[in-house]
Design an enzyme around this catalytic site. Structure first.
Site, short mmCIF file in Angstrom:
data_model
loop_
_atom_site.label_atom_id
_atom_site.label_comp_id
_atom_site.label_asym_id
_atom_site.label_seq_id
_atom_site.Cartn_x
_atom_site.Cartn_y
_atom_site.Cartn_z
N THR A 47 0.54 -1.16 -0.04
CA THR A 47 0.08 -0.27 -0.07
C THR A 47 0.74 0.99 -0.18
O THR A 47 1.88 1.57 0.40
CB THR A 47 -1.46 -0.11 1.51
OG1 THR A 47 -1.30 1.42 1.58
CG2 THR A 47 -0.06 -0.11 2.25
N ASP A 48 0.27 2.03 -0.28
CA ASP A 48 0.72 3.77 -0.47
C ASP A 48 1.32 4.59 0.89
O ASP A 48 1.99 5.47 2.00
CB ASP A 48 0.15 4.75 -1.67
CG ASP A 48 -1.44 4.88 -0.85
OD1 ASP A 48 -1.61 4.27 0.22
OD2 ASP A 48 -1.77 6.06 -1.71
N GLU A 49 0.64 3.53 1.79
CA GLU A 49 0.12 3.99 3.66
C GLU A 49 1.44 4.05 4.22
O GLU A 49 1.84 4.67 5.37
CB GLU A 49 -0.69 3.04 4.67
CG GLU A 49 -2.29 3.78 3.75
CD GLU A 49 -4.06 2.81 4.59
OE1 GLU A 49 -3.42 3.07 5.56
OE2 GLU A 49 -4.54 2.69 3.49
N TYR A 83 -2.02 -0.33 10.95
CA TYR A 83 -1.62 -1.70 9.49
C TYR A 83 -0.52 -1.20 8.79
O TYR A 83 -0.24 -1.66 8.66
CB TYR A 83 -3.24 -0.76 9.73
CG TYR A 83 -3.41 -0.91 7.31
CD1 TYR A 83 -3.34 -2.32 6.90
CD2 TYR A 83 -3.51 0.13 6.56
CE1 TYR A 83 -3.58 -3.03 5.81
CE2 TYR A 83 -2.93 -0.08 5.30
CZ TYR A 83 -3.51 -1.30 4.20
OH TYR A 83 -3.55 -2.21 3.05
N SER A 89 2.53 -2.42 9.85
CA SER A 89 2.32 -3.87 9.49
C SER A 89 2.80 -4.09 8.25
O SER A 89 3.26 -4.88 7.85
CB SER A 89 1.08 -4.74 10.20
OG SER A 89 -0.14 -4.37 9.03
N LYS A 90 2.28 -3.51 7.07
CA LYS A 90 2.41 -3.33 6.01
C LYS A 90 4.20 -3.60 5.75
O LYS A 90 4.80 -3.74 4.48
CB LYS A 90 1.35 -2.77 5.08
CG LYS A 90 0.06 -3.56 5.08
CD LYS A 90 -0.12 -4.44 4.66
CE LYS A 90 0.53 -4.43 2.71
NZ LYS A 90 -0.40 -5.94 2.45
N TYR A 99 -14.85 11.57 9.03
CA TYR A 99 -14.60 12.09 10.01
C TYR A 99 -13.65 13.42 9.72
O TYR A 99 -12.94 13.68 8.54
CB TYR A 99 -13.37 11.16 9.70
CG TYR A 99 -13.59 9.32 9.93
CD1 TYR A 99 -14.69 8.89 10.56
CD2 TYR A 99 -12.16 8.68 9.47
CE1 TYR A 99 -14.85 7.56 10.62
CE2 TYR A 99 -12.81 7.24 10.18
CZ TYR A 99 -14.75 7.00 10.51
OH TYR A 99 -14.57 5.46 10.55
N ARG A 154 -10.13 9.90 13.21
CA ARG A 154 -9.66 9.02 13.42
C ARG A 154 -8.36 9.46 14.31
O ARG A 154 -7.49 10.45 13.70
CB ARG A 154 -9.69 8.02 11.91
CG ARG A 154 -8.72 7.52 11.92
CD ARG A 154 -7.80 6.86 10.58
NE ARG A 154 -9.63 5.91 10.47
CZ ARG A 154 -8.93 5.91 8.51
NH1 ARG A 154 -7.73 6.11 7.84
NH2 ARG A 154 -9.86 5.02 8.35
#
Ligand code: NAD
Ligand code: TYD
Length: 349
Positions: free
Chosen positions: A130-132, A155, A158-159, A212, A286
């Site tokens: 992911t780009d995250e 998340y 962990s990626k 949010y 968030r």
């Protein structure tokens, strides 16, 4: 070609399977543990197709993975299985560490031992990420493959860890790997916890649309079929050991996306008593919310000639029509544990 796909009962994995089963004669082994995000309802579309074989296996279970590799003898693996929702990772990170980090480690070790026993290198491990991993880039234009990792959520951390393991297995053991880091996907069969399906279903059900904070967070949105084409391109043509960023040209704020969904619903499913925009509600932000992700896809565009084709209007219209026509699907994946309620609001210290 004999290919293992992990996570093929989920959103992107099932889109990839649809493509592979329609466009190729590859023999696919789909490994998925059918968590809340992977559904037998999603798998129904592949019933009767002899090129699709399914094994319900948890990628945390190294022993089962080893025996599957020995029996199936894959020529490649595209690894998508993961815990994927940021809000759930805030509520309970354990599964993210176990599946995304340990599970990826298990698959890397299986692949390494399997290749060693075969004494050949005709194999590719494609890790889908992911780009995250690049973190919040509110003060930068976009993330390239050279940028440092700075994940914010359990998340994305962990990626990022999994990506590091994949690179280490390449550098240390010569495992033939490729990594792709993609932006936010949307399309059919996405579990309703994510922004776009959540907003579509809430609007169809005349429920509030929970934005949010101020809704000015920026994301790059890609239609899932464009991501699938990029995955195929990288799997077949990408250079071993390389990373490719994947994204579209669509970069908009959450509030703009929600307004677009409301505009399209007013057109596609007009209801004299409802203006969908009136359902928009701003709710508590968030914790640790990343303000901006933006991916620079020049490398895949220049080197592999891939370009995202779908405009946000086309993609959203197709997606909204799919949810309107597949209410049984989304009703079947909602249950007592999750019924569109707010997640990820755990009190910070
Ligand atoms: P998803 O949550 O829809 O599906 C995940 C699938 O993995 C499910 O079928 C689930 O049953 C399976 N799974 C989870 N834990 C497992 C385990 N321990 N063993 C076996 N199977 C397990 O996810 P998605 O949105 O389709 O994402 C697929 C991949 O793409 C993930 O690796 C994700 O990080 C990555 N990705 C997603 C996006 C996005 O916007 N959705 C963007 C970039 C990258
Ligand atoms: P999401 O789909 O969870 O993806 P990610 O956090 O991985 O980008 O959320 C996309 C954006 O939408 C993110 O900025 C959070 C926001 N969001 C809302 O405003 N309301 C919601 O109900 C959800 C689920 C997300």
């Amino acid at each position: 070609m004999r290919l293992i796909i992990t996570g093929g009962a989920g959103f992107i994995g099932s889109a990839l399977l649809r493509f592979l089963l329609q466009e190729t004669d590859y023999k696919i082994l789909n490994i998925d543990d059918l968590t809340y995000a992977g559904s037998t309802e999603t798998l129904k579309q592949f019933e009767g197709n002899n090129n699709h074989n399914f094994e319900k296996i948890n990628i945390r279970d190294l022993k089962s993975l080893k025996s599957i590799f020995e029996r199936f003898k894959p020529e490649g693996i595209i690894h998508l299985a993961a815990e994927t929702h940021v809000d759930r990772s805030i509520d309970n990170p354990t599964g993210f560490i176990e599946t995304n980090i340990i599970g990826t480690y298990n698959l890397l070790e299986c692949s390494r031992l399997y290749l060693k026993s075969l004494k050949q290198n005709n194999f590719r491990f494609h890790h889908v990420s992911t780009d995250e991993v690049y973190g919040d880039i509110y003060n930068k234009p976009s993330s390239t493959e050279m940028d440092p990792y700075k994940p914010s959520s359990p998340y994305s951390a962990s990626k990022a860890s999994a990506d590091h393991l994949v690179r280490a297995w390449h550098r240390t053991y010569d495992l033939p790997v490729v990594i792709t880091n993609c932006s936010n996907n949307y399309g059919p069969y996405q579990f309703p916890e994510k922004l776009i399906p959540l907003m579509i279903i809430n609007a169809i059900e005349q429920k509030p649309l929970p934005v949010y904070g101020d809704g000015n967070q920026i994301r790059n949105w890609i239609y899932v079929n464009d991501h699938v084409e990029a995955l195929m391109n990288v799997f077949h043509n990408g250079q071993t050991g390389e990373t490719y960023n994947i994204g579209s040209r669509v970069e908009i704020t959450n509030i703009e996306i929600v307004n677009l969904i409301c505009d399209l619903l007013n057109k596609l499913r007009p209801d004299p008593g409802t203006n969908y925009h009136d359902l928009i509600t701003h709710v508590t932000d968030r914790p640790g919310h990343d303000k901006k992700y933006s991916i620079n896809s020049e490398k895949i565009e220049k080197e592999l000639g891939w370009l995202a084709k779908t405009t946000i209007e086309q993609g959203l219209e197709e997606t909204i029509n799919w949810y309107l026509n597949n209410k049984e699907w989304y009703k079947s994946v909602l249950d007592n544990n999750y019924n569109l309620q707010r997640l990820g609001l755990i009190k910070t210290l």
